[in-house]
Design an enzyme around this catalytic site. Sequence first.
Site, PDB file in Angstrom:
ATOM      1  N   TYR A 294       0.863  -1.190   0.000  1.00 14.59           N
ATOM      2  CA  TYR A 294       0.000   0.000   0.000  1.00 14.59           C
ATOM      3  C   TYR A 294       0.894   1.233   0.000  1.00 14.59           C
ATOM      4  CZ  TYR A 294      -3.172   3.680   1.288  1.00 14.59           C
ATOM      5  OH  TYR A 294      -3.878   4.853   1.295  1.00 14.59           O
TER       6      TYR A 294
ATOM      7  N   TYR B 132      -5.187  -0.725  -4.141  1.00 13.09           N
ATOM      8  CA  TYR B 132      -3.872  -0.073  -4.048  1.00 13.09           C
ATOM      9  C   TYR B 132      -3.403   0.412  -5.431  1.00 13.09           C
ATOM     10  CZ  TYR B 132      -3.560  -2.466   0.530  1.00 13.09           C
ATOM     11  OH  TYR B 132      -3.789  -2.947   1.795  1.00 13.09           O
TER      12      TYR B 132
ATOM     13  N   GLU C 111     -11.516  -7.394   2.897  1.00 12.21           N
ATOM     14  CA  GLU C 111     -10.631  -6.305   3.335  1.00 12.21           C
ATOM     15  C   GLU C 111     -11.154  -5.549   4.557  1.00 12.21           C
ATOM     16  OE1 GLU C 111      -9.174  -4.238  -0.025  1.00 12.21           O
ATOM     17  OE2 GLU C 111      -7.939  -2.876   1.132  1.00 12.21           O
TER      18      GLU C 111
ATOM     19  N   HIS D 146     -24.055  -0.299   2.112  1.00 12.48           N
ATOM     20  CA  HIS D 146     -24.926  -1.375   1.642  1.00 12.48           C
ATOM     21  C   HIS D 146     -25.103  -2.324   2.810  1.00 12.48           C
ATOM     22  CE1 HIS D 146     -26.861  -3.579  -1.588  1.00 12.48           C
ATOM     23  NE2 HIS D 146     -26.258  -4.685  -1.193  1.00 12.48           N
TER      24      HIS D 146
ATOM     25  N   THR E  77       2.896   2.771  10.410  1.00 12.82           N
ATOM     26  CA  THR E  77       2.422   3.509   9.211  1.00 12.82           C
ATOM     27  C   THR E  77       3.384   4.607   8.748  1.00 12.82           C
ATOM     28  OG1 THR E  77       1.165   5.380  10.137  1.00 12.82           O
ATOM     29  CG2 THR E  77       0.003   3.279   9.996  1.00 12.82           C
TER      30      THR E  77
ATOM     31  N   LYS F  14       5.634  -2.331   4.877  1.00 16.03           N
ATOM     32  CA  LYS F  14       5.731  -1.772   3.521  1.00 16.03           C
ATOM     33  C   LYS F  14       6.997  -0.927   3.419  1.00 16.03           C
ATOM     34  CE  LYS F  14       5.445   1.807   0.581  1.00 16.03           C
ATOM     35  NZ  LYS F  14       6.038   3.153   0.709  1.00 16.03           N
TER      36      LYS F  14
ATOM     37  N   GLU G  61      17.064  -0.217   0.525  1.00 13.28           N
ATOM     38  CA  GLU G  61      17.811  -0.420   1.776  1.00 13.28           C
ATOM     39  C   GLU G  61      16.885  -0.851   2.907  1.00 13.28           C
ATOM     40  OE1 GLU G  61      20.949  -0.735   1.729  1.00 13.28           O
ATOM     41  OE2 GLU G  61      20.762  -0.187  -0.388  1.00 13.28           O
TER      42      GLU G  61
END
Length: 326
Positions: free
Chosen positions: A26, A58, A120, A143, A224, A273, A278
């Site tokens: 992501y 993504y 998800e 929905h 994050t 992520k 590196e």
Amino acid sequence: MSLSATSHRIPLNDGHSVPIIGLGTYSDPVPSPKGLCAEAVKVAIDTGYRHFDGAYIYKNEHEVGEAIREKIAEGKVKREDIFYCGKLWATHHVPDMVRPCLERTLKILKLDYVDLYIVEIPMAFKPGDEIYPKDENGKWLYHESNLCATWEALEACKDAGLVKSLGVSNFNRRQLELILNKPGLKHKPVSNQVECHPYFTQPKLLKFCQQHDIVIIAYSPLGTCRNPSWVNVYCPPLLKDAFLNSLGEKYNKTPAQIVLRFNIQRGVVVIPKSFNPERIKENFQIFDFSLTEEEMKNIEALNKNIRFVQMLMWSDHPEYPFHDEY
Ligand SMILES: NC(=O)c1ccc[n+]([C@@H]2O[C@H](COP(=O)([O-])OP(=O)(O)OC[C@H]3O[C@@H](n4cnc5c(N)ncnc54)[C@H](OP(=O)(O)O)[C@@H]3O)[C@@H](O)[C@H]2O)c1
């Protein structure tokens, strides 16, 4: 727990297994600059990663597929060495839409199957191709959710050979129990992908999942990218934590390596992520040291019970998962 980079996979409750570390894909912003994701996946495969966490929303799934196929063609890996996790988005919970949604991902990846396909988020949105449906006043269009019906459609995809294992993401205990107690359940979820790191250790959900043979896959394991447009930045930056940094000094490791080691050492899969070569390599160097039992306890004690990823914009959805304690 003894862990080795090349062989360490965690068994799943359906007979398959998952590599304990994967590369998250992501990117912020979405989509990532052209080619960056593909390069990252190739570096990761050369480094030893075999697990990739992606999603249709993504908008770089085609690059993940392209990189995997290129490494297979090079002879570096075989398809069966790779573990790819794709995700069913909220606009495709209606049972008839589940298989076409998975087939779209397979077409984008140019692969015959995915290893893991997960719901998800437990909240259903207005069905259709608009990923974030809103009305003309900017109000979210939801929905009615029927998680059991969605699950049955996923079970049919597994039976058809389009996916090896089925899982969920962002499910709370009640939502997991809905599936586990579904009359006629054919395939149990193998995993629940949730936020998990030293500031949000998930002790109760982890225990519940372990009791039910469901693996926790930790998203945002490094805390994050801290973009305030979607991250709760009131929670201090995880990797700046003084105790984690002092442990890093002790082991000659970075705080990122300490927090990843913490989770894998307690049997939690991590999917950090990075699109930086590196840091991709750094995040994989976590198999040559171990934390003592006391250090594990002290890291657990850092838990603040605050999420970086709160999804507050959907907190009025009837299936918003984070009102419950866990
Ligand atoms: N199911 C869900 O609802 C859900 C939600 C969120 C995330 N996810 C999945 O989980 C993956 C990981 O979560 P995440 O992306 O939110 O956050 P994360 O992995 O905790 O952190 C990623 C951030 O940390 C940086 N970083 C990577 N390695 C580092 C290191 N060694 N030292 C310092 N900084 C480092 C990255 O930048 P660079 O790229 O520049 O290195 C990026 O800004 C996602 O990519 C996605 O696949 C799933």
